[in-house]
Design a protein around this motif. Structure first.
Motif, short mmCIF file in Angstrom:
data_model
loop_
_atom_site.label_atom_id
_atom_site.label_comp_id
_atom_site.label_asym_id
_atom_site.label_seq_id
_atom_site.Cartn_x
_atom_site.Cartn_y
_atom_site.Cartn_z
N UNK A 114 -5.32 -16.12 12.41
CA UNK A 114 -5.72 -15.86 11.04
C UNK A 114 -5.54 -17.13 10.20
N UNK A 115 -6.56 -17.46 9.44
CA UNK A 115 -6.48 -18.64 8.57
C UNK A 115 -5.97 -18.20 7.20
N UNK A 116 -4.65 -18.09 7.13
CA UNK A 116 -4.01 -17.55 5.93
C UNK A 116 -4.32 -18.37 4.69
N UNK A 117 -4.47 -19.68 4.84
CA UNK A 117 -4.77 -20.51 3.68
C UNK A 117 -6.11 -20.14 3.06
N UNK A 118 -7.06 -19.72 3.89
CA UNK A 118 -8.37 -19.31 3.37
C UNK A 118 -8.23 -18.04 2.53
N UNK A 119 -7.49 -17.07 3.07
CA UNK A 119 -7.31 -15.83 2.31
C UNK A 119 -6.50 -16.08 1.05
N UNK A 120 -5.52 -16.96 1.12
CA UNK A 120 -4.73 -17.27 -0.08
C UNK A 120 -5.60 -17.90 -1.17
N UNK A 121 -6.59 -18.68 -0.76
CA UNK A 121 -7.50 -19.28 -1.75
C UNK A 121 -8.27 -18.20 -2.49
N UNK A 122 -8.72 -17.18 -1.77
CA UNK A 122 -9.44 -16.07 -2.39
C UNK A 122 -8.50 -15.26 -3.28
N UNK A 175 0.67 3.51 -8.07
CA UNK A 175 1.40 4.70 -7.64
C UNK A 175 2.21 4.39 -6.39
N UNK A 176 3.49 4.72 -6.43
CA UNK A 176 4.37 4.46 -5.28
C UNK A 176 3.91 5.19 -4.03
N UNK A 177 3.16 6.26 -4.20
CA UNK A 177 2.70 7.05 -3.06
C UNK A 177 1.77 6.26 -2.15
N UNK A 178 1.22 5.17 -2.66
CA UNK A 178 0.31 4.36 -1.84
C UNK A 178 1.06 3.65 -0.71
N UNK A 179 2.35 3.40 -0.92
CA UNK A 179 3.15 2.68 0.09
C UNK A 179 2.53 1.32 0.41
N UNK A 180 2.12 0.63 -0.63
CA UNK A 180 1.56 -0.72 -0.49
C UNK A 180 2.45 -1.67 -1.30
N UNK A 181 2.84 -2.78 -0.70
CA UNK A 181 3.66 -3.75 -1.41
C UNK A 181 2.94 -4.25 -2.65
N UNK A 182 3.65 -4.26 -3.77
CA UNK A 182 3.03 -4.71 -5.02
C UNK A 182 3.99 -5.51 -5.87
N UNK A 183 3.42 -6.40 -6.66
CA UNK A 183 4.24 -7.14 -7.63
C UNK A 183 3.46 -7.30 -8.91
N UNK A 184 4.20 -7.31 -10.02
CA UNK A 184 3.56 -7.42 -11.32
C UNK A 184 2.98 -8.81 -11.52
N UNK A 185 1.81 -8.87 -12.15
CA UNK A 185 1.19 -10.14 -12.53
C UNK A 185 0.81 -10.06 -14.00
N UNK A 186 0.22 -11.13 -14.49
CA UNK A 186 -0.15 -11.19 -15.91
C UNK A 186 -1.11 -10.07 -16.29
N UNK A 187 -1.23 -9.87 -17.57
CA UNK A 187 -2.15 -8.89 -18.17
C UNK A 187 -1.90 -7.48 -17.62
N UNK A 188 -0.62 -7.14 -17.50
CA UNK A 188 -0.21 -5.80 -17.09
C UNK A 188 -0.89 -5.36 -15.79
N UNK A 189 -0.96 -6.29 -14.84
CA UNK A 189 -1.59 -5.97 -13.57
C UNK A 189 -0.60 -5.86 -12.44
N UNK A 190 -1.07 -5.33 -11.32
CA UNK A 190 -0.27 -5.26 -10.10
C UNK A 190 -1.11 -5.84 -8.96
N UNK A 191 -0.53 -6.82 -8.27
CA UNK A 191 -1.16 -7.38 -7.08
C UNK A 191 -0.59 -6.64 -5.88
N UNK A 192 -1.47 -5.96 -5.16
CA UNK A 192 -1.07 -5.19 -3.98
C UNK A 192 -1.48 -5.94 -2.73
N UNK A 193 -0.60 -5.97 -1.72
CA UNK A 193 -0.89 -6.69 -0.48
C UNK A 193 -0.37 -5.93 0.72
N UNK A 194 -1.17 -5.91 1.79
CA UNK A 194 -0.68 -5.38 3.06
C UNK A 194 0.04 -6.50 3.79
#
Length: 201
Positions: A114-122, A175-194
């Motif tokens: 997996x080319x993680x740097x490519x996905x990180x750019x997106x 929603x915590x029920x999603x069981x997806x890792x998340x962290x708060x970002x700007x503009x009251x957002x949540x970045x979710x990542x598997x």
């Protein structure tokens, strides 16, 4: 035609105005996603012509029923191809960007790497767009064989956003029920990542 990875940006249609396309394309340019020309019906269009064609489509003043006829080609990082197009459907307003799936992996000694740097750019691009364009409601990612991402209004405790491998939603929607890792970002957002195993090839 290759298989494509895509990310889908959905906008608050109530915030729509005659400059939305310009605002998004300017934000893309600020993130080094540069317009290279039109594609399909808009092949050969200048930047200004592409903006007008897309804005007319978004506003409903164009007779085309499919925004993909006005696809735009972009250069971004060292991806082999990046395309974007608008979609208006059932009152929902979205911008899709697609990149060949094969740009995200390579074979080394008969193993898929997996080319993680490519996905990180997106991912970094999407986080920046979220911050810069207040009318964005959510961003979802998906592979060629993924299910169709749900519309923002259908995201619920039982139907999480398409997160393959990440998504961005409003914090109030998380929603915590999603069981997806998340962290708060700007503009009251949540970045979710598997987890790191984000490409099933």
């Amino acid at each position: 035609m290759p298989a494509y990875f895509g990310f889908n940006i959905e906008f608050n249609k109530d915030a729509q105005n005659n400059s939305l396309v310009q605002v998004l394309f300017d934000a893309l340019a600020e993130n080094k996603v540069n317009f290279n020309g039109g594609f399909r019906r808009s092949e050969g269009y200048t930047f200004e012509q592409q903006i007008k064609a897309n804005q007319d489509y978004v506003n409903g003043s164009d007779d085309m029923h499919n925004g993909s006829f006005y696809q735009a080609l972009f250069s971004f990082s060292d991806f082999s191809e990046v395309r974007g197009y608008w979609k208006v459907s059932d009152g929902e307003l979205m911008f899709h960007m697609i990149i060949p799936e094969e740009d995200f992996y390579e074979y080394v000694e008969h193993k898929t790497v997996h080319l993680t740097d490519k996905m990180n750019a997106v991912k970094d691009l999407c986080v920046s767009l979220w911050r810069m364009v207040p009318s964005i409601l959510c961003i979802q990612t998906f592979w060629e064989c993924s299910e169709i991402p749900p519309k923002y209004c259908r995201i619920s405790a039982k139907r999480p956003p398409q997160t393959e491998p990440f998504s961005i939603v409003q914090k109030l929607k998380y929603n915590d029920a999603w069981c997806i890792n998340g962290r708060a970002i700007e503009r009251a957002g949540m970045l979710l990542e598997i987890d790191e195993n984000w490409l099933w090839i």
